[in-house]
Scaffold this active site. Structure first.
Site, PDB file in Angstrom:
ATOM      1  N   ASP A  30      32.939  32.443 102.087  1.00  0.00           N
ATOM      2  CA  ASP A  30      34.013  31.553 101.675  1.00  0.00           C
ATOM      3  C   ASP A  30      34.123  30.462 102.751  1.00  0.00           C
ATOM      4  OD1 ASP A  30      36.347  30.632 100.291  1.00  0.00           O
ATOM      5  OD2 ASP A  30      37.577  31.673 101.770  1.00  0.00           O
ATOM      6  N   ASP A  32      37.396  27.783 103.226  1.00  0.00           N
ATOM      7  CA  ASP A  32      38.768  27.625 103.727  1.00  0.00           C
ATOM      8  C   ASP A  32      39.332  28.963 104.183  1.00  0.00           C
ATOM      9  OD1 ASP A  32      39.493  24.803 103.287  1.00  0.00           O
ATOM     10  OD2 ASP A  32      39.112  25.247 101.187  1.00  0.00           O
ATOM     11  N   ASN A  64      36.013  27.986  96.056  1.00  0.00           N
ATOM     12  CA  ASN A  64      36.801  27.552  94.908  1.00  0.00           C
ATOM     13  C   ASN A  64      37.248  26.098  95.025  1.00  0.00           C
ATOM     14  OD1 ASN A  64      36.693  29.832  93.316  1.00  0.00           O
ATOM     15  ND2 ASN A  64      38.693  30.630  93.919  1.00  0.00           N
ATOM     16  N   ASN A  65      36.796  25.410  96.046  1.00  0.00           N
ATOM     17  CA  ASN A  65      37.105  23.988  96.213  1.00  0.00           C
ATOM     18  C   ASN A  65      36.699  23.232  94.946  1.00  0.00           C
ATOM     19  OD1 ASN A  65      36.939  21.194  96.864  1.00  0.00           O
ATOM     20  ND2 ASN A  65      36.581  21.650  99.005  1.00  0.00           N
ATOM     21  N   HIS A 175      45.576  27.105  99.692  1.00  0.00           N
ATOM     22  CA  HIS A 175      44.546  27.485 100.656  1.00  0.00           C
ATOM     23  C   HIS A 175      45.040  27.127 102.055  1.00  0.00           C
ATOM     24  CE1 HIS A 175      43.128  23.201  99.905  1.00  0.00           C
ATOM     25  NE2 HIS A 175      43.107  23.231 101.225  1.00  0.00           N
ATOM     26  N   ASP A 231      38.217  35.835 103.477  1.00  0.00           N
ATOM     27  CA  ASP A 231      39.522  36.270 103.966  1.00  0.00           C
ATOM     28  C   ASP A 231      40.459  36.679 102.842  1.00  0.00           C
ATOM     29  OD1 ASP A 231      41.682  33.534 103.859  1.00  0.00           O
ATOM     30  OD2 ASP A 231      39.602  33.403 103.232  1.00  0.00           O
TER      31      ASP A 231
END
Length: 343
Positions: A30, A32, A64-65, A175, A231
Site C-alpha cells: 500500500d 498512503d 486505492n488512490n 487516508h 496498514d
C-alpha cells in the site's frame, strides 16, 4: 520480549516474517500510511525495497488512490527520494477503466474525479461524457474529487435515480495526511448512499480486482506466492487474504480502530459494496489479542506517526493478518536479522 501478536518472541516473529518473504515471488505495498505519509517517506522504506528487489522479488504498489496516475505517483515518490517505475504503481485511477473494459467492453460513462481519472477511463477505451450531459450513459464512475460540489452531487443522484449504475473507485472514508486524515472517495459519495438508502458498489481494495490485475502484470499465477503489506486491516489485509495472498499488517502507522471505512460499509456487512468473494474472513474470538493500550502519536516535525509500544487489539470484525509488524523499518530489520542469522 514477547510479541503482542500471537505470543511470539521478536526473534520468532522475524523468522516467520522472513520465511514468508523468502517464499514470495511478488511483494505488494500500500502507499498512503505505509510507504509514505503526506510528503515524507516512511523510515526503512528505501532499504526494504532495495533489499527485496535485490532478491529478485517483483515489487509493486497497490493503492486505492483514484486521483493520480502511476506517472504522477512515481514523480511524487521521486521527489521524496524513492525510485519506482510508473508501470509498477497500480492505482484505482488507471485500473478501474481496464477492469470495466474487460467486463463489458467500451462503455459510455460519466465520471466524478480528477482529470487523471477521466483520461485513464478514455485510454482504457471508454467514452466519457460531461457530468451535466443529458445523454444516457452506461455507468457513473465516482472517484475522489477535490472540487466536489452540490451540483455534482445532484448530477450523480439524478443518474442513479434513472437507474444508471454508480461505481465508486474505493470505499475509503479518508487516508493519512501530514495534518491528519484527508477526505476520501467514500466520504464524498456517502450522501448519495444516504439519499438512495443503499450502498454503492466499489472497485478498489478490498475487492479482488486490483490484486488480480497486479498479479497478472507481474506474471504470477498463484496468489499464495504474493505478499500484501499495508496498514489497513479492512482493505489491505482483508483484500489480500480474500485474494489468497499472505499479508503483513503494519500496526504502528495506523491504529486498528481507525480503519478509514464506515462500519456499515465493511465488506462483510454490506454485500452491495463488494462481491461475496471479498467478504471478510471471520476470525475466531480466541485468536484475537486482548485489548492493548497503544501510545502511538504523530510527530509534529515529520507528520509520521510514531510506533505504539504495543500492537493494538485487532477488532473482532477484522481479518487476522499472517504477520503483524510495527512499520517498514521493523520489516526491513527482519530481513537484515534473518540474513545475518542464516535463516
Amino acid at each position: 520480549m514477547q510479541s503482542h501478536y500471537k505470543n511470539l518472541t521478536a526473534t520468532q516473529e522475524a523468522e516467520q516474517a522472513w520465511t514468508t518473504l523468502e517464499q514470495a515471488e511478488g511483494v505488494f505495498f500500500d502507499l498512503d500510511g505505509c510507504v509514505y505519509f503526506g510528503e515524507r517517506i516512511a523510515e526503512g522504506a528505501g532499504e526494504l525495497l532495495q533489499a527485496l528487489r535485490g532478491q529478485g522479488k517483483r515489487v509493486r504498489f497497490v493503492t486505492n488512490n483514484s486521483t493520480d496516475s502511476g506517472e504522477q505517483v512515481a514523480a511524487r515518490l521521486a521527489r521524496m527520494g524513492l525510485e519506482a517505475q510508473p508501470e509498477h504503481i497500480m492505482t484505482a485511477t488507471e485500473l478501474v477503466g481496464v477492469h470495466l473494459f474487460r467486463q463489458a467492453g467500451p462503455l459510455k460513462l460519466k465520471a466524478v474525479g480528477s482529470q487523471s481519472l477521466h483520461a485513464a477511463l478514455e485510454r482504457a477505451g471508454h467514452r466519457v461524457l460531461p457530468l451535466d450531459s443529458k445523454q444516457r450513459v452506461d455507468m457513473v464512475v465516482f472517484g475522489r474529487d477535490t472540487t466536489f460540489s452540490y451540483a455534482k452531487l445532484a448530477a450523480v443522484l439524478e443518474e442513479a435515480e434513472r437507474g444508471t449504475p454508480v461505481l465508486g473507485t474505493n470505499l475509503d472514508l479518508h487516508h493519512p495526511g501530514v495534518k491528519g486524515r484527508v477526505p476520501e472517495t467514500g466520504a464524498l459519495y456517502a450522501p448519495v448512499e444516504l439519499i438512495l438508502g443503499r450502498k454503492l458498489e466499489a472497485f478498489g481494495k478490498p475487492a479482488p480486482h486490483m490484486f488480480r490485475l497486479t498479479m497478472e502484470q507481474c506474471g504470477i499465477a498463484r496468489p499464495d506466492l504474493c505478499v500484501m503489506v499495508g496498514d489497513n486491516l479492512y482493505t489491505d489485509v482483508a483484500g489480500g487474504r480474500a485474494a489468497g495472498m499472505r499479508t503483513f499488517w503494519l500496526y504502528g502507522p495506523s491504529l486498528a480502530s481507525s480503519s478509514g471505512l464506515p462500519a456499515a460499509a465493511d465488506p462483510a456487512a454490506s454485500p452491495a459494496s463488494a462481491p461475496a468473494s471479498t467478504a471478510l474472513i471471520a476470525a475466531p474470538a480466541a485468536a484475537i489479542p486482548a485489548t492493548t493500550a497503544s501510545t502511538a502519536s504523530v510527530s509534529a516535525a515529520t507528520g509520521i506517526p510514531s510506533a505504539p509500544t504495543a500492537a493494538p487489539a485487532i477488532p473482532r470484525d477484522a481479518v487476522l493478518p499472517d504477520h503483524a509488524v510495527r512499520d517498514l523499518m521493523a520489516l526491513a530489520s527482519t530481513i537484515g536479522a534473518a540474513g545475518t542469522s542464516g535463516m
